[in-house]
Design an enzyme around this catalytic site. Structure first.
Site, PDB file in Angstrom:
ATOM      1  N   GLY A  89       7.804   6.826  -2.191  1.00  9.57           N
ATOM      2  CA  GLY A  89       6.831   6.607  -1.221  1.00  9.57           C
ATOM      3  C   GLY A  89       6.576   5.607  -0.531  1.00  9.57           C
ATOM      4  O   GLY A  89       7.424   5.140  -0.101  1.00  9.57           O
ATOM      5  N   ASP A  90       5.326   4.861  -0.566  1.00  6.75           N
ATOM      6  CA  ASP A  90       4.770   3.674  -0.290  1.00  6.75           C
ATOM      7  C   ASP A  90       5.005   2.093  -1.508  1.00  6.75           C
ATOM      8  O   ASP A  90       4.597   1.161  -0.964  1.00  6.75           O
ATOM      9  CB  ASP A  90       3.617   4.047   0.675  1.00  6.75           C
ATOM     10  CG  ASP A  90       2.375   4.123  -0.370  1.00  6.75           C
ATOM     11  OD1 ASP A  90       3.344   5.055  -1.244  1.00  6.75           O
ATOM     12  OD2 ASP A  90       1.789   3.769  -0.310  1.00  6.75           O
ATOM     13  N   GLU A  91       5.770   2.506  -2.575  1.00  6.14           N
ATOM     14  CA  GLU A  91       5.897   1.819  -2.793  1.00  6.14           C
ATOM     15  C   GLU A  91       7.657   0.839  -3.214  1.00  6.14           C
ATOM     16  O   GLU A  91       8.378   1.435  -2.741  1.00  6.14           O
ATOM     17  CB  GLU A  91       5.706   1.718  -4.054  1.00  6.14           C
ATOM     18  CG  GLU A  91       4.311   2.416  -4.066  1.00  6.14           C
ATOM     19  CD  GLU A  91       4.690   2.916  -5.872  1.00  6.14           C
ATOM     20  OE1 GLU A  91       3.453   3.767  -6.403  1.00  6.14           O
ATOM     21  OE2 GLU A  91       5.321   3.742  -6.305  1.00  6.14           O
TER      22      GLU A  91
ATOM     23  N   LEU B  23       1.817  -0.590   0.529  1.00 10.02           N
ATOM     24  CA  LEU B  23       0.952   0.508   1.830  1.00 10.02           C
ATOM     25  C   LEU B  23       0.025   0.803   0.811  1.00 10.02           C
ATOM     26  O   LEU B  23      -0.508   1.336   0.945  1.00 10.02           O
ATOM     27  CB  LEU B  23       2.005   1.232   2.915  1.00 10.02           C
ATOM     28  CG  LEU B  23       2.819   0.033   3.223  1.00 10.02           C
ATOM     29  CD1 LEU B  23       4.017   0.845   3.988  1.00 10.02           C
ATOM     30  CD2 LEU B  23       2.418  -0.953   4.336  1.00 10.02           C
TER      31      LEU B  23
END
Length: 175
Positions: free
Chosen positions: A66-68, A25
């Site tokens: 996280g955002d992965e 993201l």
């Protein structure tokens, strides 16, 4: 990782291909820092739903942390991967409202393919990650297919950084 290992085994047996999409993201840290982690967590949940609604039911979506996110897509052509990736990018263009907060976010996406870009889980994910960083470097909100030049460039950059650090430590620079 286990699903990817199984997909690789299946692809080897049946002479099939696999695509690994590595999605990150864009500006997620800003969302957490500005609106708090609870909004960030709800954003991740929303994003997971967007991903699920834009891939086939047999594809595997996972959050690495996280955002992965990663998506494993079996037996598809490069054109189909482009269509799926563009569909995801377009779905993320709309504003997202969380707790009365309007958020705009996008994905940077890297793509590696089995067998041409790697034959193990580690290599496929690493190469997709490398391609994702190239997408970020080129302006975010886009995708890049992995190519060998990306790895060579990353290795060269790391070597130059190491040489500069070494030269600084050894007082080898002259004004």
């Amino acid at each position: 990782l286990d699903r990817l290992k199984q997909s690789i085994k299946h692809a080897k047996r049946n002479k099939m291909n696999i695509s690994v999409l590595f999605l990150d993201l864009d500006r997620f840290k800003e969302v957490n820092d500005t609106y708090g982690h609870s909004v960030g967590d709800k954003l991740l949940q929303h994003v997971a739903k967007v991903l699920k609604s834009n891939v086939r039911e047999l594809d595997t979506i996972s959050r690495l942390g996280g955002d992965e996110f990663t998506i494993i897509i079996e037996e598809t052509s490069e054109d189909e991967i482009i269509k799926i990736t563009n569909k995801i990018i377009n779905a993320m263009r709309s504003k997202i409202t969380i707790d009365e907060t309007e958020i705009y976010t996008t994905f940077s996406i890297g793509i590696s393919r089995f067998p041409e870009d790697g034959t193990t889980t580690d290599i496929l994910i690493r190469n997709a990650d490398t391609a994702m960083y190239k997408a970020k470097e080129l302006g975010k909100n886009q995708f890049q297919f992995y190519n060998q030049h990306m790895t060579e460039s990353a290795i060269h950059k790391a070597q130059v950084e190491q040489e500069i650090r070494s030269a600084l430590n050894n007082d080898e620079f002259e004004p």
